[in-house]
Design a protein around this motif. Structure first.
Motif, short mmCIF file in Angstrom:
data_model
loop_
_atom_site.label_atom_id
_atom_site.label_comp_id
_atom_site.label_asym_id
_atom_site.label_seq_id
_atom_site.Cartn_x
_atom_site.Cartn_y
_atom_site.Cartn_z
N TRP A 1 -64.93 -33.26 42.10
CA TRP A 1 -65.20 -33.26 43.55
C TRP A 1 -66.67 -32.98 43.80
O TRP A 1 -67.33 -33.66 44.59
N GLU A 2 -67.20 -31.98 43.07
CA GLU A 2 -68.59 -31.59 43.26
C GLU A 2 -69.53 -32.74 42.89
O GLU A 2 -70.49 -33.02 43.61
N ARG A 3 -69.22 -33.41 41.78
CA ARG A 3 -70.06 -34.54 41.36
C ARG A 3 -70.05 -35.64 42.42
O ARG A 3 -71.08 -36.22 42.76
N ARG A 4 -68.86 -35.90 42.97
CA ARG A 4 -68.73 -36.93 43.99
C ARG A 4 -69.52 -36.54 45.24
O ARG A 4 -70.23 -37.36 45.84
N GLU A 5 -69.41 -35.28 45.63
CA GLU A 5 -70.10 -34.79 46.83
C GLU A 5 -71.61 -34.85 46.68
O GLU A 5 -72.33 -34.97 47.67
N LEU A 6 -72.09 -34.72 45.44
CA LEU A 6 -73.53 -34.69 45.22
C LEU A 6 -74.14 -36.08 45.29
O LEU A 6 -75.35 -36.22 45.45
N ARG A 7 -73.31 -37.11 45.16
CA ARG A 7 -73.84 -38.48 45.22
C ARG A 7 -74.28 -38.80 46.64
O ARG A 7 -73.52 -38.61 47.59
N PRO A 8 -75.50 -39.30 46.80
CA PRO A 8 -75.91 -39.72 48.14
C PRO A 8 -75.11 -40.93 48.58
O PRO A 8 -74.54 -41.64 47.74
N ALA A 9 -75.06 -41.14 49.88
CA ALA A 9 -74.34 -42.31 50.39
C ALA A 9 -75.13 -43.56 50.05
O ALA A 9 -76.35 -43.60 50.23
N PRO A 10 -74.48 -44.61 49.58
CA PRO A 10 -75.20 -45.86 49.33
C PRO A 10 -75.52 -46.57 50.64
O PRO A 10 -74.99 -46.19 51.69
N ALA A 11 -76.37 -47.56 50.55
CA ALA A 11 -76.66 -48.35 51.74
C ALA A 11 -75.37 -49.05 52.20
O ALA A 11 -74.46 -49.27 51.40
N ALA A 12 -75.34 -49.38 53.50
CA ALA A 12 -74.10 -49.90 54.09
C ALA A 12 -73.55 -51.11 53.33
O ALA A 12 -72.33 -51.21 53.12
N GLN A 13 -74.45 -51.99 52.87
CA GLN A 13 -73.95 -53.21 52.22
C GLN A 13 -73.30 -52.92 50.86
O GLN A 13 -72.55 -53.74 50.35
N SER A 14 -73.60 -51.74 50.27
CA SER A 14 -72.99 -51.41 48.98
C SER A 14 -71.73 -50.57 49.14
O SER A 14 -71.08 -50.22 48.16
N LEU A 15 -71.39 -50.19 50.38
CA LEU A 15 -70.19 -49.39 50.59
C LEU A 15 -68.93 -50.23 50.45
O LEU A 15 -68.90 -51.38 50.88
N THR A 16 -67.91 -49.64 49.84
CA THR A 16 -66.61 -50.30 49.82
C THR A 16 -65.94 -49.98 51.15
O THR A 16 -65.76 -48.81 51.47
N PRO A 17 -65.59 -51.01 51.94
CA PRO A 17 -65.01 -50.71 53.25
C PRO A 17 -63.68 -49.95 53.09
O PRO A 17 -62.90 -50.24 52.19
N ALA A 18 -63.48 -48.97 53.99
CA ALA A 18 -62.21 -48.23 53.98
C ALA A 18 -61.08 -49.21 54.32
O ALA A 18 -61.32 -50.26 54.92
N ALA A 19 -59.87 -48.87 53.92
CA ALA A 19 -58.71 -49.76 54.13
C ALA A 19 -58.62 -50.21 55.59
O ALA A 19 -58.74 -49.40 56.50
N GLY A 20 -58.47 -51.50 55.77
CA GLY A 20 -58.31 -52.04 57.12
C GLY A 20 -59.62 -52.46 57.78
O GLY A 20 -59.61 -52.93 58.91
N PHE A 21 -60.73 -52.30 57.07
CA PHE A 21 -62.02 -52.66 57.67
C PHE A 21 -62.74 -53.70 56.80
O PHE A 21 -62.49 -53.79 55.60
N THR A 22 -63.65 -54.43 57.44
CA THR A 22 -64.42 -55.44 56.71
C THR A 22 -65.84 -54.91 56.48
O THR A 22 -66.29 -54.00 57.18
N SER A 23 -66.52 -55.50 55.53
CA SER A 23 -67.90 -55.04 55.26
C SER A 23 -68.82 -55.38 56.43
O SER A 23 -69.84 -54.72 56.64
N LYS A 24 -68.43 -56.39 57.22
CA LYS A 24 -69.23 -56.73 58.41
C LYS A 24 -69.17 -55.57 59.41
O LYS A 24 -70.18 -55.18 59.99
N GLU A 25 -67.95 -55.05 59.59
CA GLU A 25 -67.79 -53.92 60.52
C GLU A 25 -68.55 -52.69 60.01
O GLU A 25 -69.19 -51.97 60.79
#
Ligand code: CUA
Length: 322
Positions: A203-227
């Motif tokens: 959990w700690e390792r995951r929390e330490l990772r900075p957020a990637p740029a929007a285009q590299s994010l995996t969209p949450a279930a039910g959403f598109t990368s455009k949104e």
């Protein structure tokens, strides 16, 4: 339950038993007197008046004195057990690697780890390890209360208070703010997630990772990368970053010591929104963004008058920040 909370629970039960015995004794005497000394037909005049009875007076002074002395002693022992060594606690807080800094805000909790993890409202700890919480407030007096994990401790602006946090079983322990602190007081909940060390470290390792740029994010279930991309742009254009930090995205080179609003770097992976007022689901996130004050009256987050599609895009982005 933690050893600290166990001590408090034991004292509570012990006090309840003593109080229960006293209560039963009083009821017995009342019932006995009512029956035994009731007015009978043919009886008249006042009963004999008694002015002082040394033996009785000594008895009802000595017995309560003994009881109160016992309760005083057990309370002191419990204080030492539930919050062992306040002085060593401060020392521990200064040096201990297992230290969590918790700051009360109107109306949410900011949680910082020595590793640099910053999160809100959900405290993660490894099972069986003893951690020190250093507690502050950013505005008014709050009070951190985790009933299964130890004593209530006040969060006071300008002063650091300390408490131990030790969970001997894996699980989620619910807590709340226990000092009235304004309109949102009831929705200033906090959860402790006690998990095996390996899970905690992951959990700690995951929390330490900075957020990637929007285009590299995996969209949450039910959403598109455009949104998601549209939501990221909205986050910028509505100046959400003025209050909310997103590690790796927000323009500040160093994060503030104390956040004004919850860090959103991993918002999508948190379980609650608005200090526990609603669960973190896309539906509630959208409702929250459309009118925060409707969901949590008094909340400091303004209503940005988003349109429904805008709220949906922003939801897509926030829920994808995992
Ligand atoms: Cu914070 Cu009540």
């Amino acid at each position: 339950m933690s050893p600290q909370a166990q001590a408090i629970s034991n004292l509570f039960i012990f006090t309840m038993i003593i109080a229960g015995i006293i209560c039963l004794g009083i009821i017995a005497v009342i019932v006995f007197s009512v029956v035994r000394y009731r007015v009978r037909p043919g009886q008249n005049g006042e009963p004999p008046q008694i002015f002082g009875n040394t033996r009785l007076e000594v008895t009802w002074t000595v017995i309560p004195f003994i009881i109160v002395t016992i309760l005083f002693g057990t309370s002191i022992t419990t204080m030492l057990d539930s919050s062992p060594g306040q002085i060593s606690l401060q020392g521990a807080a200064a040096h201990n690697a297992n230290r969590i800094h918790v700051v009360g805000h109107q109306w949410w909790w900011e949680i910082t780890y020595p590793s640099g993890v910053v999160t809100a409202n959900v405290i993660h700890v490894p099972v069986g390890q003893r951690w020190v919480i250093a507690l502050n407030s950013d505005d008014v007096i709050h009070d951190l209360w985790l009933p299964q994990c130890g004593p209530k401790v006040d969060a006071v602006p300008g002063q650091t208070n300390y408490m131990w946090l030790e969970c001997d079983k894996a699980g989620i322990y619910h807590g709340a703010c226990s000092e009235y602190c304004g309109a949102g007081h009831a929705w200033m909940l906090v959860d402790v997630v006690a998990e095996p060390l390996a899970t905690f470290q992951a959990w700690e390792r995951r929390e330490l990772r900075p957020a990637p740029a929007a285009q590299s994010l995996t969209p949450a279930a039910g959403f598109t990368s455009k949104e998601v991309a549209a939501g990221a742009r909205l986050f910028q254009s509505f100046s959400c970053q003025g209050c909310h930090y997103i590690q790796g995205v927000t323009g500040k080179s160093t994060r503030p010591t104390v956040d004004y609003a919850p860090d959103l770097t991993h918002m999508g992976s948190r379980s609650i929104i608005g200090g526990g007022v609603v669960p973190n689901t896309p539906y509630f996130m959208e409702q929250w963004l459309l009118d925060p004050d409707k969901i949590k009256p008094g909340v400091h987050m303004p209503n940005f008058q988003l349109s429904t599609p805008q709220a949906r895009d922003l939801t897509a982005y926030l829920e994808s920040l995992r």
